[in-house]
Design a protein around this motif. Structure first.
Motif, PDB file in Angstrom:
ATOM      1  N   GLY A 195      -6.038 -12.533  23.719  1.00 61.96           N
ATOM      2  CA  GLY A 195      -5.075 -13.834  23.164  1.00 61.96           C
ATOM      3  C   GLY A 195      -3.402 -13.264  23.129  1.00 61.96           C
ATOM      4  N   THR A 196      -3.121 -12.089  23.842  1.00 62.08           N
ATOM      5  CA  THR A 196      -1.900 -11.430  23.516  1.00 62.08           C
ATOM      6  C   THR A 196      -0.991 -12.088  24.370  1.00 62.08           C
ATOM      7  N   THR A 197       0.297 -12.452  23.783  1.00 65.03           N
ATOM      8  CA  THR A 197       1.401 -13.093  24.770  1.00 65.03           C
ATOM      9  C   THR A 197       1.890 -11.797  25.608  1.00 65.03           C
ATOM     10  N   LEU A 198       2.382 -12.449  26.833  1.00 66.87           N
ATOM     11  CA  LEU A 198       2.932 -11.184  28.049  1.00 66.87           C
ATOM     12  C   LEU A 198       4.048 -11.566  28.434  1.00 66.87           C
ATOM     13  N   VAL A 199       5.042 -10.600  28.351  1.00 67.81           N
ATOM     14  CA  VAL A 199       6.334 -10.673  29.173  1.00 67.81           C
ATOM     15  C   VAL A 199       6.505  -9.625  29.947  1.00 67.81           C
ATOM     16  N   LEU A 200       6.595  -9.997  31.076  1.00 67.63           N
ATOM     17  CA  LEU A 200       6.732  -8.733  32.212  1.00 67.63           C
ATOM     18  C   LEU A 200       8.060  -8.793  33.052  1.00 67.63           C
ATOM     19  N   VAL A 201       8.625  -7.725  33.087  1.00 63.51           N
ATOM     20  CA  VAL A 201       9.913  -7.701  34.102  1.00 63.51           C
ATOM     21  C   VAL A 201       9.238  -7.286  35.274  1.00 63.51           C
ATOM     22  N   THR A 202       9.518  -7.895  36.542  1.00 62.59           N
ATOM     23  CA  THR A 202       9.200  -7.514  37.950  1.00 62.59           C
ATOM     24  C   THR A 202       9.920  -7.955  39.082  1.00 62.59           C
ATOM     25  N   HIS A 203       9.919  -7.187  40.010  1.00 63.50           N
ATOM     26  CA  HIS A 203      10.457  -7.376  41.303  1.00 63.50           C
ATOM     27  C   HIS A 203       9.596  -8.053  42.265  1.00 63.50           C
ATOM     28  N   ASP A 204       8.336  -7.968  41.981  1.00 70.35           N
ATOM     29  CA  ASP A 204       7.244  -8.492  42.852  1.00 70.35           C
ATOM     30  C   ASP A 204       6.786 -10.018  42.484  1.00 70.35           C
ATOM     31  N   PRO A 205       7.250 -10.714  43.638  1.00 72.14           N
ATOM     32  CA  PRO A 205       6.938 -12.219  43.396  1.00 72.14           C
ATOM     33  C   PRO A 205       5.590 -12.545  43.463  1.00 72.14           C
ATOM     34  N   GLU A 206       4.531 -11.882  44.050  1.00 69.31           N
ATOM     35  CA  GLU A 206       3.169 -12.174  43.732  1.00 69.31           C
ATOM     36  C   GLU A 206       2.678 -12.060  42.219  1.00 69.31           C
ATOM     37  N   LEU A 207       3.480 -10.842  41.733  1.00 70.88           N
ATOM     38  CA  LEU A 207       3.036 -10.648  40.211  1.00 70.88           C
ATOM     39  C   LEU A 207       3.568 -11.807  39.399  1.00 70.88           C
ATOM     40  N   ALA A 208       4.870 -12.362  39.559  1.00 70.88           N
ATOM     41  CA  ALA A 208       5.327 -13.400  38.855  1.00 70.88           C
ATOM     42  C   ALA A 208       4.655 -14.542  38.832  1.00 70.88           C
ATOM     43  N   LYS A 209       4.126 -14.775  40.070  1.00 67.71           N
ATOM     44  CA  LYS A 209       3.443 -16.052  40.166  1.00 67.71           C
ATOM     45  C   LYS A 209       2.051 -16.227  39.304  1.00 67.71           C
ATOM     46  N   LEU A 210       1.615 -15.015  38.873  1.00 68.85           N
ATOM     47  CA  LEU A 210       0.199 -14.906  38.083  1.00 68.85           C
ATOM     48  C   LEU A 210       0.741 -15.308  36.428  1.00 68.85           C
ATOM     49  N   CYS A 211       1.980 -15.494  36.367  1.00 69.80           N
ATOM     50  CA  CYS A 211       2.519 -15.810  34.820  1.00 69.80           C
ATOM     51  C   CYS A 211       2.522 -17.382  34.925  1.00 69.80           C
ATOM     52  N   GLY A 212       2.251 -17.901  33.647  1.00 73.91           N
ATOM     53  CA  GLY A 212       2.538 -19.368  33.503  1.00 73.91           C
ATOM     54  C   GLY A 212       3.932 -19.880  33.411  1.00 73.91           C
ATOM     55  N   ARG A 213       4.761 -18.947  33.204  1.00 73.57           N
ATOM     56  CA  ARG A 213       6.346 -19.329  33.219  1.00 73.57           C
ATOM     57  C   ARG A 213       7.166 -18.211  34.114  1.00 73.57           C
ATOM     58  N   VAL A 214       8.100 -18.424  34.667  1.00 76.62           N
ATOM     59  CA  VAL A 214       9.160 -17.586  35.239  1.00 76.62           C
ATOM     60  C   VAL A 214      10.334 -17.832  34.772  1.00 76.62           C
ATOM     61  N   LEU A 215      11.005 -16.935  34.356  1.00 76.05           N
ATOM     62  CA  LEU A 215      12.677 -16.959  33.857  1.00 76.05           C
ATOM     63  C   LEU A 215      13.354 -16.012  34.956  1.00 76.05           C
ATOM     64  N   ARG A 216      14.275 -16.558  35.679  1.00 77.61           N
ATOM     65  CA  ARG A 216      14.956 -16.120  36.770  1.00 77.61           C
ATOM     66  C   ARG A 216      16.511 -15.744  36.376  1.00 77.61           C
ATOM     67  N   LEU A 217      16.756 -14.533  36.216  1.00 74.33           N
ATOM     68  CA  LEU A 217      18.186 -14.110  36.003  1.00 74.33           C
ATOM     69  C   LEU A 217      18.912 -13.878  36.969  1.00 74.33           C
ATOM     70  N   ARG A 218      20.366 -14.118  36.960  1.00 74.92           N
ATOM     71  CA  ARG A 218      21.399 -13.541  38.148  1.00 74.92           C
ATOM     72  C   ARG A 218      22.711 -13.224  37.371  1.00 74.92           C
ATOM     73  N   GLY A 219      23.409 -11.925  37.540  1.00 73.27           N
ATOM     74  CA  GLY A 219      24.461 -11.925  36.657  1.00 73.27           C
ATOM     75  C   GLY A 219      24.512 -11.907  35.225  1.00 73.27           C
ATOM     76  N   GLY A 220      23.207 -11.812  34.473  1.00 76.50           N
ATOM     77  CA  GLY A 220      23.052 -11.837  33.275  1.00 76.50           C
ATOM     78  C   GLY A 220      22.894 -12.975  32.691  1.00 76.50           C
ATOM     79  N   ALA A 221      22.728 -14.142  33.434  1.00 71.51           N
ATOM     80  CA  ALA A 221      22.416 -15.649  32.958  1.00 71.51           C
ATOM     81  C   ALA A 221      21.143 -16.159  33.511  1.00 71.51           C
ATOM     82  N   VAL A 222      20.606 -16.993  33.051  1.00 69.87           N
ATOM     83  CA  VAL A 222      19.401 -17.852  33.429  1.00 69.87           C
ATOM     84  C   VAL A 222      19.885 -18.531  34.282  1.00 69.87           C
ATOM     85  N   VAL A 223      19.084 -18.786  35.737  1.00 66.29           N
ATOM     86  CA  VAL A 223      19.592 -19.611  36.701  1.00 66.29           C
ATOM     87  C   VAL A 223      18.404 -20.519  36.944  1.00 66.29           C
ATOM     88  N   ALA A 224      17.321 -20.043  36.471  1.00 67.07           N
ATOM     89  CA  ALA A 224      15.977 -21.234  36.532  1.00 67.07           C
ATOM     90  C   ALA A 224      15.053 -20.761  35.602  1.00 67.07           C
TER      91      ALA A 224
END
Length: 224
Positions: A195-224
């Protein structure tokens, strides 16, 4: 009444002083994460992903903004206070494993407990090594283990203190495709089991898809 988020980030900004002037690497990032949720942080190199992870985990202090981890605000705390919160609530898996070369696999897993002054849990460390497929390798040193095996030791170490939240920084970045796939299954499997909460940084889009949410950064700001 909704449960308190395990991680609450509000208008988080990080600016470094450089010879060329102030450099803002993270600008007013805000989000909340419920207990047991999974979040992928994605974006190009230099977008502030690892900086955000470090601020959320209390490895560094923000310039402005706030982080509340397991209901505790990090801003008022000094380095020792943030270390206490990490020891109580946080597990880490880094791209570069960060095992101690002079300790065996089992001893590396036990390090977070040693930092908390807790002993006598060798059986739990051995059980975690077995869970990640290294039950027979507990007495081996990091130099005797492959990269994938070292990363699995790091994962067992991350879970030994029963963290409420696990931070992973490119956990498959130094692994071949087959080993990376096995590592991902272990991370998400342990995440569900405990039941652990998971936060992961990744360049892998397939890995990102496995997460319930995706936070997209560009230039230090959230863009999506």
């Amino acid at each position: 009444m909704s449960a308190q988020p395990i991680l609450k980030v509000q208008r988080l900004t990080k600016t470094y002083r450089t010879a060329a002037g102030p450099l803002t690497v993270l600008h007013e990032v805000s989000f909340e994460l419920e207990a047991g949720a999974s979040l992928a942080v994605v974006g190009p190199s230099g977008s502030g992903k690892t900086t955000l992870l470090g601020l959320c985990a209390g490895l560094d202090g923000a310039t402005t903004g706030s982080v509340a981890l397991a209901g505790e605000a990090l801003e008022p705390l000094n380095e020792d206070g943030r270390a206490r919160v990490r020891n109580e609530h946080v597990g880490f898996v880094f791209q570069n494993f960060q095992l101690i070369p002079t300790l065996t696999a089992r001893e590396n897993v036990l390090v977070p407990l040693e930092l908390r002054g807790e002993g006598g849990r060798e059986a739990e460390a051995q059980a975690l090594l077995t869970r990640v497929g290294l039950g027979e390798r507990g007495d081996h040193y990091p130099v005797q283990l492959s990269g994938g095996e070292q990363q699995r030791v790091a994962l067992a170490r991350a879970f030994i203190n029963r963290p409420k939240i696990l931070f992973c920084d490119e956990p498959t970045g130094n692994l071949d495709a087959e080993t990376a796939h096995a590592m991902v299954e272990l991370i998400f499997g342990l995440n569900r089991e405990r039941g652990t909460t998971l936060v992961l940084v990744t360049h892998d889009p397939e890995l990102a898809k496995l997460c319930g949410r995706v936070l997209r950064l560009r230039g230090g700001a959230v863009v999506a």
